[in-house]
Write a protein that holds these residues in place. Structure first.
Motif, short mmCIF file in Angstrom:
data_model
loop_
_atom_site.label_atom_id
_atom_site.label_comp_id
_atom_site.label_asym_id
_atom_site.label_seq_id
_atom_site.Cartn_x
_atom_site.Cartn_y
_atom_site.Cartn_z
N ILE A 1 14.44 30.66 14.57
CA ILE A 1 15.71 30.76 15.29
C ILE A 1 15.60 31.73 16.47
O ILE A 1 14.83 32.70 16.44
CB ILE A 1 16.87 31.20 14.37
N ASP A 2 16.37 31.44 17.50
CA ASP A 2 16.48 32.34 18.64
C ASP A 2 17.72 33.21 18.40
O ASP A 2 18.85 32.74 18.56
CB ASP A 2 16.64 31.51 19.92
N LYS A 3 17.50 34.45 18.00
CA LYS A 3 18.61 35.32 17.61
C LYS A 3 19.58 35.58 18.77
O LYS A 3 20.76 35.87 18.54
CB LYS A 3 18.07 36.63 17.07
N LYS A 4 19.08 35.45 19.99
CA LYS A 4 19.95 35.68 21.14
C LYS A 4 20.94 34.54 21.34
O LYS A 4 21.91 34.67 22.08
CB LYS A 4 19.12 35.86 22.41
N SER A 5 20.68 33.42 20.69
CA SER A 5 21.55 32.25 20.88
C SER A 5 22.69 32.18 19.87
O SER A 5 23.38 31.17 19.79
CB SER A 5 20.70 30.97 20.75
N LYS A 6 22.91 33.25 19.13
CA LYS A 6 23.90 33.23 18.04
C LYS A 6 25.29 32.80 18.53
O LYS A 6 25.78 33.27 19.56
CB LYS A 6 24.00 34.60 17.39
N ASP A 7 25.88 31.93 17.77
CA ASP A 7 27.27 31.54 17.98
C ASP A 7 27.97 31.57 16.62
O ASP A 7 27.33 31.32 15.59
CB ASP A 7 27.32 30.12 18.57
N VAL A 8 29.24 31.92 16.59
CA VAL A 8 29.98 31.99 15.33
C VAL A 8 31.01 30.86 15.32
O VAL A 8 31.84 30.75 16.23
CB VAL A 8 30.67 33.35 15.15
N GLU A 9 30.94 30.04 14.31
CA GLU A 9 31.89 28.94 14.17
C GLU A 9 32.89 29.25 13.06
O GLU A 9 32.55 29.86 12.05
CB GLU A 9 31.15 27.64 13.81
N ILE A 10 34.14 28.84 13.28
CA ILE A 10 35.22 29.01 12.31
C ILE A 10 35.53 27.65 11.69
O ILE A 10 35.92 26.71 12.40
CB ILE A 10 36.48 29.60 12.97
#
Length: 618
Positions: A533-542
């Motif tokens: 995984i690319d940790k900089k690409s993190k997105d949080v979904e609800i």
């Protein structure tokens, strides 16, 4: 007291400041003098009729070397306070020498019993005596407050024919005067106190009705208790007490109602304490709890010092401060802001489903701590249980990410089926707050029909405009308005103003989604057969609890079609809860028609015809 008498009394007290204190004191000091003198005279006038009898009784007790004199002297005055000085406020005003007057006034203050001493200390009245003497205003202000044109007693003043010349000043009216004076003094001095919203009496009556009327049929011959952890001058407590007693009387039931509270502001605490003793709501300010003695109304911050530790109540009704930081409570525990996780209190950290959960919210707002405090007061061993009715601003509905203290508190309330309803109230319903407010109704004894459900009520348009604004307050919730809101609550039906949802409607999962790392050629980097995984690409979904297929369904339907290589981190899943009134009650503004817009444009063209040529000089 009717409005005419109220207006005359309020104007008289307000004018004392401009008549006596002007030029001698800064405007910001007016309230520090007027407020305590008003309370002092209110106590003093009640002791006048028994003064001589009390002094004779005191002399006899001293001669016989009787030590525990308080109960005997209380019996003489008929109140849980007395004054053993030879002076009254009326007799003091005959002294014209400023220094002798000061000495006599201090002797008069020193003659009061212990609970009144506490009131005087909270007002810092002795310090103000020095200032008044230096400004040569002490005699004038005593004379004003003992004027026969006003009555600060809880008993009416009668004329020679036995008719009421000046009506009694009851606890509710005294609280209203105190709060309106404080509001006006602050406005005159350009002072606003964020988060300190005195609760208007019309709003207080609604809180009492919401707490008591839905369970009126469960009131029996019994003793009931009401608690307010931010009690101010005690208006919520006494109005709710009156409501229970009124209902019991109508049902031919015999009840005893005890009131308990805590207040952090010295002046409002002192006013509350004085009025509860004056009105007879508290016969003795101390009461036994186990092996200890407690005060019915405790002083200090409810957050950092629990004045009623271990106690439970039938009704918890509060309007706590909102938008107010609680960093000072951390300091009292020897903690810095960064150490808030070390702030431990069994009211705010509990074990739920074999897991310790913290309700500690963000440092910038303390209101959720008051709700958690009230939850800790719930009675489990009575048929009535406990009803909590508490005022909040909108942030309590949604502030805090999944796993935060505020979200955890909402989760605990909803998963334990404690939330009965939330009522959205009109904006500008408070004296110094233009924001909308929300009334939370929480109980551990839900009706059968309500179990598993939450009712949201939009009462933002149920209001009556005021003829004249009171600070920010431009509307009120009058008796008819209160009846409409209570009807919506007690009907428990779907209407345009009332929506009903299952508890899990407000729950969601928060989950992290990443993109895979790619090499220089754009290929996905693999490690042990799995994409890195690319940790900089993190997105949080609800993901709402009620989304069909849950997290996996959401991922397949809402993420993969647009990002086929996305990676979901199931280890990051956290549970959160939030409520949104806008989502369920939002009414989009009606768009204007093409004809209306065209008509406006033509009107503008007509009004500006030839204007451009005129500007260009043609």
């Amino acid at each position: 007291m009717n409005q005419s008498h109220y207006n005359k009394l309020f104007s008289f007290i307000w004018n004392i400041a401009t008549d006596v204190l002007v030029y001698a004191f800064e405007k910001g000091e007016y309230k520090k003098i007027i407020m305590p003198m008003m309370v002092l005279r209110r106590i003093d006038v009640l002791l006048e009729p028994t003064k001589e009898t009390l002094l004779a009784q005191k002399e006899m007790l001293d001669k016989n070397n009787i030590q525990n004199q308080d109960p005997i002297l209380y019996n003489v005055t008929g109140y849980p306070f007395y004054n053993t000085s030879k002076f009254t406020m009326k007799s003091l005003k005959s002294e014209i020498d400023p220094l002798r007057l000061k000495m006599n006034f201090i002797d008069y203050l020193n003659g009061f019993s212990k609970d009144v001493q506490d009131i005087l200390d909270k007002f810092h009245l002795r310090q103000m005596v020095d200032n008044l003497t230096e400004a040569e205003r002490l005699g004038s202000i005593i004379e004003k407050f003992t004027d026969d044109k006003i009555n600060l007693s809880n008993k009416p003043v009668l004329d020679d024919e036995g008719l009421v010349r000046l009506p009694a000043l009851d606890n509710h009216t005294m609280g209203t005067i105190f709060e309106e004076l404080l509001r006006k003094f602050n406005e005159e001095n350009n002072v606003t106190e964020a988060g300190e919203h005195f609760t208007p009496r019309d709003y207080v009556k609604l809180l009492a009705d919401i707490a008591v009327l839905p369970v009126a049929d469960k009131i029996t011959d019994n003793t009931y208790s009401i608690y307010d952890g931010a009690c101010g001058t005690g208006g919520i407590l006494t109005i709710a007490q009156d409501r229970i007693q009124e209902i019991a009387k109508n049902l031919d039931k015999r009840v005893v109602v005890n009131i308990f509270g805590q207040e952090i502001q010295p002046e409002t605490y002192a006013t509350c304490k004085a009025d509860l003793m004056i009105s007879g709501n508290i016969k003795s300010f101390q009461y036994p709890f186990g092996t200890q003695q407690r005060e019915f109304i405790a002083f200090d911050s409810t957050i950092s010092r629990d004045g009623h530790a271990g106690e439970t109540f039938d009704f918890c009704i509060s309007n706590p401060p909102f938008g107010t930081p609680w960093k000072e409570d951390l300091k009292k525990r020897g903690l810095a802001e960064k150490d808030k996780k070390k702030f431990y209190d069994s009211r705010f950290q509990i074990v739920h489903k074999e897991e310790e959960i913290s309700f500690i919210p963000d440092i910038s707002d303390c209101q959720m701590l008051f709700l958690a405090n009230n939850l800790s007061r719930m009675r489990e061993d009575t048929a009535l249980g406990t009803r909590i009715v508490e005022v909040h601003n909108g942030s309590s509905l949604f502030t805090g990410d999944a796993g935060s203290g505020a979200s955890n508190l909402r989760q605990y309330i909803l998963e334990n089926d404690l939330l009965e309803a939330i009522i959205a109230m009109p904006e500008k319903d408070f004296y110094n707050a233009g924001i909308g407010t929300y009334i939370w109704v929480v109980t551990n004894r839900k009706e059968e029909r309500r179990k598993g459900f939450v009712q949201l009520i939009d009462a933002t348009e149920i209001k009556t405009p005021l003829r004249k604004n009171l600070g920010e307050k431009n509307c009120e919730t009058n008796e008819a308005d209160r009846a409409k809101i209570l009807q919506l609550l007690m009907d428990f039906k779907e209407t345009p103003q009332s929506k009903i949802f299952p508890n899990n409607e407000f729950g969601y999962w928060s989950v992290k989604v990443y993109q895979p790392q790619r090499d220089e050629q754009g290929n996905i980097v693999m490690k042990k057969g799995e994409p890195v995984i690319d940790k900089k690409s993190k997105d949080v979904e609800i993901v709402p609890f009620r989304y069909e297929g849950g997290i996996e369904g959401f991922f397949e339907n809402e993420i993969k079609p647009y990002s086929p290589d996305a990676i979901i981190d199931m280890k990051s899943v956290e549970t959160g809860y939030e409520l949104s009134f806008t989502k369920y009650f939002y009414k989009p503004k009606q768009l204007r028609t093409i004809d209306e817009i065209s008509k406006d444009i033509r009107g503008i063209e007509e009004r500006t015809d030839g204007l451009l040529n005129e500007i260009l000089g043609k």
